[in-house]
Scaffold this motif. Structure first.
Motif, mmCIF file in Angstrom:
data_model
loop_
_atom_site.group_PDB
_atom_site.id
_atom_site.type_symbol
_atom_site.label_atom_id
_atom_site.label_comp_id
_atom_site.label_asym_id
_atom_site.label_seq_id
_atom_site.Cartn_x
_atom_site.Cartn_y
_atom_site.Cartn_z
ATOM 1 N N TRP A 18 -1.976 -14.136 -3.046
ATOM 2 C CA TRP A 18 -3.417 -14.387 -3.150
ATOM 3 C C TRP A 18 -3.643 -15.680 -3.810
ATOM 4 O O TRP A 18 -4.807 -16.279 -3.947
ATOM 5 C CB TRP A 18 -4.255 -13.281 -3.585
ATOM 6 C CG TRP A 18 -4.549 -12.275 -2.477
ATOM 7 C CD1 TRP A 18 -4.225 -10.970 -2.478
ATOM 8 C CD2 TRP A 18 -5.482 -12.302 -1.351
ATOM 9 N NE1 TRP A 18 -4.564 -10.239 -1.422
ATOM 10 C CE2 TRP A 18 -5.342 -10.900 -0.724
ATOM 11 C CE3 TRP A 18 -6.125 -13.493 -0.740
ATOM 12 C CZ2 TRP A 18 -6.339 -11.054 0.266
ATOM 13 C CZ3 TRP A 18 -7.116 -13.204 0.135
ATOM 14 C CH2 TRP A 18 -7.019 -12.187 0.903
ATOM 15 N N TRP B 216 -1.885 -18.074 4.469
ATOM 16 C CA TRP B 216 -3.090 -18.255 3.745
ATOM 17 C C TRP B 216 -3.041 -19.056 2.511
ATOM 18 O O TRP B 216 -1.988 -19.042 1.569
ATOM 19 C CB TRP B 216 -3.885 -16.830 3.467
ATOM 20 C CG TRP B 216 -5.007 -16.968 2.909
ATOM 21 C CD1 TRP B 216 -6.314 -16.988 3.691
ATOM 22 C CD2 TRP B 216 -5.355 -17.105 1.524
ATOM 23 N NE1 TRP B 216 -7.197 -17.216 2.621
ATOM 24 C CE2 TRP B 216 -6.917 -16.979 1.317
ATOM 25 C CE3 TRP B 216 -4.703 -16.783 0.377
ATOM 26 C CZ2 TRP B 216 -7.421 -17.160 0.063
ATOM 27 C CZ3 TRP B 216 -5.450 -16.994 -0.938
ATOM 28 C CH2 TRP B 216 -6.823 -17.146 -1.081
ATOM 29 N N THR C 190 -7.710 -0.165 -2.153
ATOM 30 C CA THR C 190 -8.337 -1.556 -1.930
ATOM 31 C C THR C 190 -7.602 -2.651 -1.825
ATOM 32 O O THR C 190 -8.084 -3.905 -1.764
ATOM 33 C CB THR C 190 -9.124 -1.538 -3.489
ATOM 34 O OG1 THR C 190 -8.194 -1.227 -4.474
ATOM 35 C CG2 THR C 190 -10.344 -0.745 -3.506
ATOM 36 N N ARG D 83 -5.086 -5.532 -0.587
ATOM 37 C CA ARG D 83 -5.254 -6.361 0.838
ATOM 38 C C ARG D 83 -4.314 -7.384 0.635
ATOM 39 O O ARG D 83 -4.193 -8.015 -0.374
ATOM 40 C CB ARG D 83 -6.674 -6.942 1.106
ATOM 41 C CG ARG D 83 -7.912 -5.978 1.085
ATOM 42 C CD ARG D 83 -7.811 -5.240 2.486
ATOM 43 N NE ARG D 83 -8.902 -4.442 2.671
ATOM 44 C CZ ARG D 83 -9.128 -3.151 2.151
ATOM 45 N NH1 ARG D 83 -8.037 -2.703 1.379
ATOM 46 N NH2 ARG D 83 -10.037 -2.436 2.575
ATOM 47 N N VAL D 84 -3.429 -7.688 1.745
ATOM 48 C CA VAL D 84 -2.617 -8.659 1.862
ATOM 49 C C VAL D 84 -3.179 -9.769 2.689
ATOM 50 O O VAL D 84 -3.654 -9.349 3.786
ATOM 51 C CB VAL D 84 -1.185 -8.109 2.666
ATOM 52 C CG1 VAL D 84 -0.077 -9.337 2.416
ATOM 53 C CG2 VAL D 84 -0.748 -6.941 1.717
ATOM 54 N N PRO D 85 -3.070 -10.835 2.307
ATOM 55 C CA PRO D 85 -3.646 -12.271 2.949
ATOM 56 C C PRO D 85 -2.659 -12.371 4.127
ATOM 57 O O PRO D 85 -1.306 -12.213 4.288
ATOM 58 C CB PRO D 85 -3.513 -13.320 1.882
ATOM 59 C CG PRO D 85 -2.519 -12.850 0.915
ATOM 60 C CD PRO D 85 -2.502 -11.433 0.825
ATOM 61 N N ARG D 86 -3.011 -13.091 5.376
ATOM 62 C CA ARG D 86 -2.369 -13.202 6.309
ATOM 63 C C ARG D 86 -1.319 -14.254 5.867
ATOM 64 O O ARG D 86 -1.440 -14.979 4.901
ATOM 65 C CB ARG D 86 -3.185 -13.710 7.710
ATOM 66 C CG ARG D 86 -3.604 -15.092 7.414
ATOM 67 C CD ARG D 86 -4.513 -15.691 8.481
ATOM 68 N NE ARG D 86 -5.326 -16.850 8.419
ATOM 69 C CZ ARG D 86 -4.926 -18.030 7.889
ATOM 70 N NH1 ARG D 86 -3.851 -18.143 8.112
ATOM 71 N NH2 ARG D 86 -5.989 -18.885 7.799
ATOM 72 N N MET E 170 -1.776 -11.286 -14.697
ATOM 73 C CA MET E 170 -2.841 -10.192 -14.851
ATOM 74 C C MET E 170 -2.160 -8.903 -14.444
ATOM 75 O O MET E 170 -2.530 -7.876 -14.913
ATOM 76 C CB MET E 170 -3.974 -10.693 -13.512
ATOM 77 C CG MET E 170 -4.772 -11.413 -13.885
ATOM 78 S SD MET E 170 -6.137 -11.792 -12.732
ATOM 79 C CE MET E 170 -5.465 -12.373 -11.178
ATOM 80 N N ARG F 69 0.825 -1.190 -0.037
ATOM 81 C CA ARG F 69 -0.013 0.066 0.043
ATOM 82 C C ARG F 69 0.789 1.058 0.092
ATOM 83 O O ARG F 69 0.594 2.181 -0.906
ATOM 84 C CB ARG F 69 -0.919 -0.063 1.057
ATOM 85 C CG ARG F 69 -1.681 1.210 1.160
ATOM 86 C CD ARG F 69 -2.891 1.196 2.247
ATOM 87 N NE ARG F 69 -3.876 0.036 1.781
ATOM 88 C CZ ARG F 69 -4.783 -0.407 2.747
ATOM 89 N NH1 ARG F 69 -4.829 -0.068 3.949
ATOM 90 N NH2 ARG F 69 -5.643 -1.315 2.120
ATOM 91 N N PHE G 53 -7.254 4.392 -6.143
ATOM 92 C CA PHE G 53 -8.168 3.421 -5.924
ATOM 93 C C PHE G 53 -7.391 2.129 -5.569
ATOM 94 O O PHE G 53 -7.958 1.251 -4.860
ATOM 95 C CB PHE G 53 -8.827 3.189 -7.324
ATOM 96 C CG PHE G 53 -9.951 1.955 -7.362
ATOM 97 C CD1 PHE G 53 -11.307 2.323 -6.583
ATOM 98 C CD2 PHE G 53 -9.862 0.712 -8.008
ATOM 99 C CE1 PHE G 53 -12.274 1.284 -6.384
ATOM 100 C CE2 PHE G 53 -10.723 -0.249 -7.855
ATOM 101 C CZ PHE G 53 -11.831 0.260 -7.210
ATOM 102 N N LEU H 296 -5.775 9.307 -9.496
ATOM 103 C CA LEU H 296 -7.133 8.774 -8.848
ATOM 104 C C LEU H 296 -7.211 7.463 -9.068
ATOM 105 O O LEU H 296 -7.748 6.866 -8.331
ATOM 106 C CB LEU H 296 -8.347 9.634 -9.890
ATOM 107 C CG LEU H 296 -8.211 11.261 -9.371
ATOM 108 C CD1 LEU H 296 -9.285 11.663 -10.222
ATOM 109 C CD2 LEU H 296 -8.494 11.284 -7.959
ATOM 110 N N PHE H 297 -6.894 6.713 -10.315
ATOM 111 C CA PHE H 297 -6.943 5.545 -10.708
ATOM 112 C C PHE H 297 -5.943 4.717 -9.479
ATOM 113 O O PHE H 297 -6.299 3.609 -9.055
ATOM 114 C CB PHE H 297 -6.719 5.135 -12.123
ATOM 115 C CG PHE H 297 -8.106 5.419 -12.742
ATOM 116 C CD1 PHE H 297 -8.764 4.088 -12.958
ATOM 117 C CD2 PHE H 297 -8.702 6.514 -13.358
ATOM 118 C CE1 PHE H 297 -10.115 3.962 -13.857
ATOM 119 C CE2 PHE H 297 -9.877 6.369 -14.088
ATOM 120 C CZ PHE H 297 -10.301 5.178 -14.171
#
Lengths: 60, 384
Positions: free
Chosen positions: B75, B146, B138, B140-143, B86, B20, B134, B130-131
């Protein structure tokens, strides 16, 4: 998207997922559409006198 | 060049700070680059454009390029190739958005006494910021540890997929890192050879058949396959393995580069074959970018994969300079020695074959990382 900061514990909301995909998908779709439209010229254009033209930008 | 240097320099910081903060820094630098460029245009100072768009914007680009990689791999531990595909496809897709957007904005801001470049920089900087924000909000890092429900890594594990982690500084000293550096550098240098010359090459190889308009269409088609190849090949690598995927890129690429000049007007005179071979080559060029982070994760584990990826991207920086220099030098050399314009491409493309064979050999030499490089006491628990 999960709701908490470490990504664990709650299931992503369907609406949030949809918004996220639209936020990314609409501009990307627009870009691909424009590029696809441009690439059609390869198949549509007839014989033309050859003269070097500057190449449009391409993903690196 | 700055992208690679930025990724190499700040990759380790990113691992500590998290995606982030890194994405936020990337957004700030990237937007700031556009704003400085705006000032450069307004003040008619070219150096400001270089500093803004090139250095500051390039720094943001490098950070942004590697930021999502390790998070996505976490993830998708079952499909790391798909995950990196991706991310890297998004980078390729961004060029497809930026280019027409810039053209439309310049047309919008154009006035009789202003071409609209400055306002375009300002607007694009804001849109990008701005993009990117976003993404900042949004992500997020998994524990740690995981994994997707029902998935066990043992079904996928093999000798070429480590269950241990290697720290970035240790990875930097392994033969595997430098072999993969050569693989990426050769693959990118060869790809840039086509991208840089695509428009004039198709016109000169098919003189009288392909004009500037059709050539622009050809470049657009290459862009689509470049982007699509990133997703396709990296996803395929999840099933056939990273090393075999690069065997395909480098072996098939070498053959196709060899064949490509013969498709021209002086030989087989087949536009269809030329275009087909070119788009396959560009798909593998893009695939090379997208599959390399997953390859690194297989070799060095997920612990420092973004930082290792960042350092490996210096291969891109080198290739970004080497590719155009080699192509232009060889082409000029051929032309000076009386070879016609179409014929001059033959030597260039055949040289690309040699580069890919060097990459092919390097890939063949890649073996699992020796135990002495493993991070102590931190074996990645991938098994159930």
């Amino acid at each position: 998207m999960a709701a908490n900061t470490n990504g664990e514990g709650t299931k992503s909301s369907g609406v949030a997922l949809l918004v996220a995909w639209l936020f990314v998908g609409i501009p990307l779709g627009w870009g691909v559409y424009n590029t696809a439209l441009s690439s059609m010229k390869l198949f549509q254009a007839g014989p033309a006198p050859a003269m070097p033209a500057p190449a449009p930008s391409s993903p690196r | 060049m700055i992208l690679g240097l930025s990724a190499a320099t700040f990759g380790k910081w990113l691992e500590g700070a998290g995606p982030r903060k890194a994405m936020f820094a990337s957004a700030v630098c990237f937007a700031l680059g556009f704003y400085i460029s705006y000032l450069g245009v307004q003040a008619h100072q070219l150096w400001l454009l270089y500093v803004g768009y090139g250095v500051v914007g390039g720094t943001g680009l490098g950070l942004g390029y590697i930021s999502p990689v390790s998070t996505l791999i976490k993830w998708f531990p079952d499909r790391p190739g798909l995950a990196t595909g991706m991310a890297i496809m998004g980078f390729g897709g961004g060029a497809m958005i930026g280019s027409p957007l810039a053209v439309k904005l310049m047309a919008h801001f154009h006035t009789p006494d202003n071409v609209g470049v400055g306002s375009t920089f300002l607007t694009m900087g804001t849109i990008y910021f701005l993009f990117m924000m976003f993404g900042v909000f949004t992500i997020r890092v998994p524990r740690e540890g995981w994994k997707p429900a029902g998935w066990t890594s043992m079904t996928h594990a093999g000798a070429m997929i480590t269950t241990h982690d290697v720290e970035v500084n240790a990875a930097f000293g392994t033969p595997q890192f430098w072999l993969l550096w050569i693989v990426l550098c050769m693959n990118v240098t060869a790809g840039i050879g086509i991208i840089e010359q695509a428009s004039p090459m198709i016109q000169e190889l098919f003189k009288g058949t392909i004009g500037p308009v059709a050539a622009a269409g050809f470049v657009g088609l290459l862009s689509i396959f470049n982007m699509g190849g990133r997703f396709f090949w990296s996803s395929v690598s999840d099933y056939i393995g990273r090393k075999p995927t690069y065997v395909i890129f480098l072996a098939a690429g070498a053959v196709l580069y060899w064949v490509l000049p013969y498709t021209g007007g002086n030989h087989w005179n087949s536009v269809g074959l030329f275009v087909t071979v070119s788009v396959v080559l560009l798909s593998m060029y893009g695939g090379g970018f997208a599959t390399i982070p997953a390859y690194l994760r297989d070799m060095f584990g997920g612990y420092n994969v973004s930082a290792i990826h960042g350092r490996l991207l210096t291969a891109w920086s080198v290739a970004g300079v080497l590719g155009p220099v080699l192509v232009n030098y060889m082409r000029e050399y051929e032309l000076r020695h009386g070879v016609d314009k179409a014929g001059a491409y033959q030597a260039v493309l055949h040289f690309m074959t040699l580069l890919l064979l060097v990459g092919f050999m390097a890939n063949l030499l890649v073996r699992p990382v020796a135990q002495k490089y493993w991070r102590t006491g931190s074996a990645t628990e991938k098994a159930a």
